[in-house]
Design a protein around this motif. Structure first.
Motif, PDB file in Angstrom:
ATOM      1  N   THR A  71      -2.503  11.057   2.588  1.00  0.00           N
ATOM      2  CA  THR A  71      -3.651  11.538   1.827  1.00  0.00           C
ATOM      3  C   THR A  71      -4.223  10.386   1.013  1.00  0.00           C
ATOM      4  OG1 THR A  71      -2.532  13.649   1.652  1.00  0.00           O
ATOM      5  CG2 THR A  71      -4.364  13.273   0.149  1.00  0.00           C
ATOM      6  N   ARG A  72      -5.513  10.200   1.083  1.00  0.00           N
ATOM      7  CA  ARG A  72      -6.160   9.106   0.365  1.00  0.00           C
ATOM      8  C   ARG A  72      -6.501   9.550  -1.051  1.00  0.00           C
ATOM      9  NH1 ARG A  72     -10.595   5.033   1.935  1.00  0.00           N
ATOM     10  NH2 ARG A  72      -9.260   3.235   1.543  1.00  0.00           N
ATOM     11  N   GLY A  73      -5.574   9.370  -1.949  1.00  0.00           N
ATOM     12  CA  GLY A  73      -5.804   9.775  -3.326  1.00  0.00           C
ATOM     13  C   GLY A  73      -4.489   9.998  -4.036  1.00  0.00           C
ATOM     14  N   GLN A  81       7.246  -0.722   3.272  1.00  0.00           N
ATOM     15  CA  GLN A  81       6.338  -1.868   3.351  1.00  0.00           C
ATOM     16  C   GLN A  81       5.092  -1.575   2.535  1.00  0.00           C
ATOM     17  OE1 GLN A  81       5.309  -3.515   7.371  1.00  0.00           O
ATOM     18  NE2 GLN A  81       3.227  -2.931   6.788  1.00  0.00           N
ATOM     19  N   PHE A  82       4.693  -2.533   1.731  1.00  0.00           N
ATOM     20  CA  PHE A  82       3.426  -2.421   0.993  1.00  0.00           C
ATOM     21  C   PHE A  82       2.330  -3.108   1.806  1.00  0.00           C
ATOM     22  CE2 PHE A  82       0.659  -4.565  -2.315  1.00  0.00           C
ATOM     23  CZ  PHE A  82      -0.183  -3.480  -2.443  1.00  0.00           C
ATOM     24  N   GLY A  83       1.207  -2.442   1.939  1.00  0.00           N
ATOM     25  CA  GLY A  83       0.047  -3.041   2.620  1.00  0.00           C
ATOM     26  C   GLY A  83       0.362  -3.369   4.062  1.00  0.00           C
ATOM     27  N   GLU A  89       3.618   0.367  10.060  1.00  0.00           N
ATOM     28  CA  GLU A  89       2.280   0.895   9.810  1.00  0.00           C
ATOM     29  C   GLU A  89       1.857   0.556   8.371  1.00  0.00           C
ATOM     30  OE1 GLU A  89       2.860   5.484   9.096  1.00  0.00           O
ATOM     31  OE2 GLU A  89       4.517   4.705  10.270  1.00  0.00           O
ATOM     32  N   LEU A  90       0.538   0.527   8.131  1.00  0.00           N
ATOM     33  CA  LEU A  90       0.003   0.181   6.817  1.00  0.00           C
ATOM     34  C   LEU A  90       0.682   1.018   5.732  1.00  0.00           C
ATOM     35  CD1 LEU A  90      -2.332  -1.513   5.472  1.00  0.00           C
ATOM     36  CD2 LEU A  90      -3.707   0.570   5.633  1.00  0.00           C
ATOM     37  N   GLN A  91       1.196   0.373   4.714  1.00  0.00           N
ATOM     38  CA  GLN A  91       1.865   0.989   3.539  1.00  0.00           C
ATOM     39  C   GLN A  91       3.205   1.646   3.877  1.00  0.00           C
ATOM     40  OE1 GLN A  91       0.129  -0.172   1.382  1.00  0.00           O
ATOM     41  NE2 GLN A  91      -2.047   0.296   1.484  1.00  0.00           N
ATOM     42  N   GLY A  92       3.760   1.401   5.068  1.00  0.00           N
ATOM     43  CA  GLY A  92       5.059   1.991   5.410  1.00  0.00           C
ATOM     44  C   GLY A  92       4.947   3.465   5.743  1.00  0.00           C
ATOM     45  N   ALA A  94       6.890   6.167   4.378  1.00  0.00           N
ATOM     46  CA  ALA A  94       7.363   7.186   3.420  1.00  0.00           C
ATOM     47  C   ALA A  94       6.263   8.157   3.014  1.00  0.00           C
ATOM     48  CB  ALA A  94       7.945   6.516   2.169  1.00  0.00           C
ATOM     49  N   ARG A  95       5.035   7.673   2.910  1.00  0.00           N
ATOM     50  CA  ARG A  95       3.937   8.534   2.444  1.00  0.00           C
ATOM     51  C   ARG A  95       3.513   9.541   3.511  1.00  0.00           C
ATOM     52  NH1 ARG A  95      -1.723   5.182   2.697  1.00  0.00           N
ATOM     53  NH2 ARG A  95      -1.513   4.456   4.839  1.00  0.00           N
ATOM     54  N   ASN A  96       4.002   9.353   4.740  1.00  0.00           N
ATOM     55  CA  ASN A  96       3.653  10.287   5.819  1.00  0.00           C
ATOM     56  C   ASN A  96       4.766  11.275   6.133  1.00  0.00           C
ATOM     57  OD1 ASN A  96       1.215   8.979   6.233  1.00  0.00           O
ATOM     58  ND2 ASN A  96       2.169   7.452   7.559  1.00  0.00           N
ATOM     59  N   TYR A 171       3.524   1.885  -5.896  1.00  0.00           N
ATOM     60  CA  TYR A 171       2.803   3.123  -6.195  1.00  0.00           C
ATOM     61  C   TYR A 171       1.326   2.760  -6.014  1.00  0.00           C
ATOM     62  CZ  TYR A 171       7.107   4.396  -8.692  1.00  0.00           C
ATOM     63  OH  TYR A 171       8.415   4.671  -9.027  1.00  0.00           O
ATOM     64  N   HIS A 172       0.704   3.355  -5.014  1.00  0.00           N
ATOM     65  CA  HIS A 172      -0.665   2.948  -4.656  1.00  0.00           C
ATOM     66  C   HIS A 172      -1.654   3.850  -5.406  1.00  0.00           C
ATOM     67  CE1 HIS A 172      -4.005   1.802  -2.081  1.00  0.00           C
ATOM     68  NE2 HIS A 172      -3.225   0.923  -1.476  1.00  0.00           N
ATOM     69  N   THR A 173      -1.645   3.752  -6.737  1.00  0.00           N
ATOM     70  CA  THR A 173      -2.331   4.730  -7.590  1.00  0.00           C
ATOM     71  C   THR A 173      -3.857   4.652  -7.495  1.00  0.00           C
ATOM     72  OG1 THR A 173      -0.490   4.473  -9.082  1.00  0.00           O
ATOM     73  CG2 THR A 173      -2.423   5.585  -9.955  1.00  0.00           C
ATOM     74  N   TYR A 174      -4.458   5.806  -7.267  1.00  0.00           N
ATOM     75  CA  TYR A 174      -5.919   5.921  -7.267  1.00  0.00           C
ATOM     76  C   TYR A 174      -6.331   6.523  -8.608  1.00  0.00           C
ATOM     77  CZ  TYR A 174      -6.089   5.342  -2.152  1.00  0.00           C
ATOM     78  OH  TYR A 174      -5.998   4.858  -0.867  1.00  0.00           O
ATOM     79  N   LEU A 175      -6.862   5.710  -9.503  1.00  0.00           N
ATOM     80  CA  LEU A 175      -7.296   6.228 -10.809  1.00  0.00           C
ATOM     81  C   LEU A 175      -8.733   6.712 -10.714  1.00  0.00           C
ATOM     82  CD1 LEU A 175      -5.839   3.444 -13.127  1.00  0.00           C
ATOM     83  CD2 LEU A 175      -4.947   5.765 -12.824  1.00  0.00           C
ATOM     84  N   ASP A 195      -6.728 -12.474  -1.752  1.00  0.00           N
ATOM     85  CA  ASP A 195      -7.965 -11.720  -1.571  1.00  0.00           C
ATOM     86  C   ASP A 195      -8.021 -11.147  -0.155  1.00  0.00           C
ATOM     87  OD1 ASP A 195     -10.476 -10.692  -1.410  1.00  0.00           O
ATOM     88  OD2 ASP A 195     -11.390 -12.328  -2.544  1.00  0.00           O
ATOM     89  N   ASN A 196      -7.879  -9.809  -0.067  1.00  0.00           N
ATOM     90  CA  ASN A 196      -7.899  -9.164   1.258  1.00  0.00           C
ATOM     91  C   ASN A 196      -9.270  -9.242   1.917  1.00  0.00           C
ATOM     92  OD1 ASN A 196      -5.225  -8.383   1.519  1.00  0.00           O
ATOM     93  ND2 ASN A 196      -5.539  -6.499   0.349  1.00  0.00           N
ATOM     94  N   LEU A 197     -10.309  -9.554   1.134  1.00  0.00           N
ATOM     95  CA  LEU A 197     -11.640  -9.681   1.734  1.00  0.00           C
ATOM     96  C   LEU A 197     -11.869 -11.105   2.252  1.00  0.00           C
ATOM     97  CD1 LEU A 197     -13.752  -7.591  -0.820  1.00  0.00           C
ATOM     98  CD2 LEU A 197     -12.691  -6.847   1.326  1.00  0.00           C
ATOM     99  N   VAL A 216     -13.853  -4.939  -4.278  1.00  0.00           N
ATOM    100  CA  VAL A 216     -12.752  -5.833  -4.667  1.00  0.00           C
ATOM    101  C   VAL A 216     -11.489  -5.307  -4.004  1.00  0.00           C
ATOM    102  CG1 VAL A 216     -11.329  -6.613  -6.602  1.00  0.00           C
ATOM    103  CG2 VAL A 216     -13.810  -6.434  -6.885  1.00  0.00           C
ATOM    104  N   ASP A 217     -10.752  -6.167  -3.307  1.00  0.00           N
ATOM    105  CA  ASP A 217      -9.519  -5.749  -2.621  1.00  0.00           C
ATOM    106  C   ASP A 217      -8.528  -6.903  -2.734  1.00  0.00           C
ATOM    107  OD1 ASP A 217      -7.525  -4.848  -0.975  1.00  0.00           O
ATOM    108  OD2 ASP A 217      -8.829  -4.373   0.721  1.00  0.00           O
ATOM    109  N   ARG A 218      -7.707  -6.866  -3.770  1.00  0.00           N
ATOM    110  CA  ARG A 218      -6.838  -8.009  -4.088  1.00  0.00           C
ATOM    111  C   ARG A 218      -5.416  -7.572  -4.399  1.00  0.00           C
ATOM    112  NH1 ARG A 218     -10.852 -10.458  -8.697  1.00  0.00           N
ATOM    113  NH2 ARG A 218     -12.568 -10.977  -7.310  1.00  0.00           N
TER     114      ARG A 218
HETATM  115  O1  LIG Z   1      -4.196   3.496   3.437  1.00  0.00           O
HETATM  116  P1  LIG Z   1      -5.082   3.766   2.260  1.00  0.00           P
HETATM  117  O2  LIG Z   1      -4.458   4.642   1.228  1.00  0.00           O
HETATM  118  O3  LIG Z   1      -6.430   4.212   2.686  1.00  0.00           O
HETATM  119  O4  LIG Z   1      -5.293   2.378   1.527  1.00  0.00           O
HETATM  120  C1  LIG Z   1      -5.832   1.324   2.245  1.00  0.00           C
HETATM  121  C2  LIG Z   1      -6.047   0.150   1.334  1.00  0.00           C
HETATM  122  O5  LIG Z   1      -4.781  -0.257   0.846  1.00  0.00           O
HETATM  123  C3  LIG Z   1      -4.805  -1.401   0.014  1.00  0.00           C
HETATM  124  O6  LIG Z   1      -3.478  -1.685  -0.403  1.00  0.00           O
HETATM  125  C4  LIG Z   1      -5.359  -2.553   0.759  1.00  0.00           C
HETATM  126  O7  LIG Z   1      -5.433  -3.675  -0.117  1.00  0.00           O
HETATM  127  C5  LIG Z   1      -6.731  -2.214   1.300  1.00  0.00           C
HETATM  128  O8  LIG Z   1      -7.185  -3.274   2.121  1.00  0.00           O
HETATM  129  C6  LIG Z   1      -6.704  -0.955   2.120  1.00  0.00           C
HETATM  130  O9  LIG Z   1      -8.027  -0.569   2.433  1.00  0.00           O
END
Ligand SMILES: O=P(O)(O)OC[C@H]1O[C@@H](O)[C@H](O)[C@@H](O)[C@@H]1O
Length: 232
Positions: A71-73, A81-83, A89-92, A94-96, A171-175, A195-197, A216-218
Motif C-alpha cells: 500500500t502506498r501510504g 532490503q531498503f529501496g 523486489e523494491l523495499q523487500g 515484508a510489506r507485502n 520505515y518508509h513513512t509517508y507524512l 540522488d535517485n534522480l 526530490v528523491d534522495r
Molecule cells: O514502493 P513505493 O512505496 O511506491 O515507494 C517507491 C519510492 O521509494 C523510495 O524509497 C525511492 O527513493 C523512490 O525512488 C521510489 O519511488
C-alpha cells in the motif's frame, strides 16, 4: 474505549476491525482521542490521528489495498532490503506479507508499554521467502500510541538459524503535509546524499533547511536521530 481517569486500561484501547478487503487491522486509541491503525497486511501503520482527529499520515488515492501489492501510504516496513540496493523486489518483501498478532512476545523494557496502547506483530520467514532470501528470521514489531499521542515503532529482528546474514531496513513513512511548497526539513543540512534522480550520484547538502520546488528523491547518509518536518 478505556476512558477511565484513574486507570488507563491499554487492553480496552485495542480493537480489531476489518479493512474493506476483509484483512484484520488493529485500532489503537488513547484517552485524549488520538488513534492509530495498523494493518496485518505488511504490519503497516495506515493511519495516525492526533487528539483533534487530524490525520498525520498520507495515503495515495491511487494506493492499491490488496495483497500481494504494497500500500502506498502510511508507514510501510522495508525489509530485508531498503529501496533498490539489492537483488530483491523494491523495499523487500515484508510489506507485502501477512503478519500475525503476537500475544506474548519476548519482553521489552517496561517503559515501552506503560500508559501506552500497543500491539505486537510478528512476521516469520516462509518457505516462499526462503527461495528468494535464504535466511530464517523472526521480525517483531511493536506499534504503540502514548497518552500524549506520540506514535512509536520498535523493530526486533532475530536470526533463527544462527548463520550470519545482513539486511537493510527502513520505515518508509509517508507524512501528510498541507502545502509542500511551505514545508521545511531541518536536520539534514551538510549531510551527503544519494540522488535517485541522478542515478544515485553522491552530493553534499548545503547549510540551509531543505525546501521543495520540484521532485526530490534522495537517500541521506548518516542522518541524525531527530529530523524536523515543519509544515504549518
Ligand atoms: O514502493 P513505493 O512505496 O511506491 O515507494 C517507491 C519510492 O521509494 C523510495 O524509497 C525511492 O527513493 C523512490 O525512488 C521510489 O519511488
Amino acid at each position: 474505549m478505556g476512558h477511565s481517569a484513574a486507570v488507563w486500561d491499554c487492553k480496552a484501547a485495542f480493537e480489531v476491525t476489518k479493512d474493506w478487503n476483509g484483512i484484520d487491522q488493529i485500532v489503537l486509541r488513547n484517552p485524549q482521542g488520538a488513534s492509530a491503525r495498523v494493518s496485518l497486511h505488511g504490519g503497516q501503520v495506515t493511519s495516525w490521528r492526533n487528539k483533534q482527529g487530524e490525520e498525520l499520515l498520507f495515503t495515495s488515492n491511487k494506493a492499491v489495498f490488496k495483497l500481494p501489492k504494497a500500500t502506498r501510504g502510511g508507514i510501510p516496513i522495508c525489509f530485508p532490503q531498503f529501496g533498490n540496493c539489492g537483488s530483491l523486489e523494491l523495499q523487500g518483501f515484508a510489506r507485502n506479507k501477512m503478519w500475525i498478532v503476537e500475544d506474548n512476545p519476548p519482553p521489552l523494557p517496561p517503559n515501552d508499554s506503560q500508559r501506552k496502547s500497543f500491539v505486537d506483530l510478528l512476521l516469520k520467514s516462509s518457505e516462499e521467502d526462503l527461495k528468494c532470501w535464504p535466511h530464517c528470521f523472526e521480525f517483531r514489531l511493536r506499534v504503540s500510541l502514548a497518552t500524549d499521542g506520540n506514535l512509536t515503532l520498535i523493530s526486533r529482528i532475530r536470526n533463527i538459524n544462527g548463520k550470519p546474514f545482513s539486511f537493510s531496513f527502513a520505515y518508509h513513512t509517508y507524512l501528510l503535509v498541507s502545502d509542500i511548497s511551505e514545508v521545511r526539513i531541518e536536520g539534514l543540512e551538510t549531510l551527503d546524499y544519494l540522488d535517485n534522480l541522478s542515478q544515485r550520484e553522491r552530493f553534499t547538502e548545503q547549510g540551509d533547511a531543505i525546501t521543495f520546488e520540484s521532485e526530490v528523491d534522495r537517500v541521506y547518509l548518516s542522518s541524525p536521530n531527530v529530523v524536523a518536518v515543519l509544515d504549518h
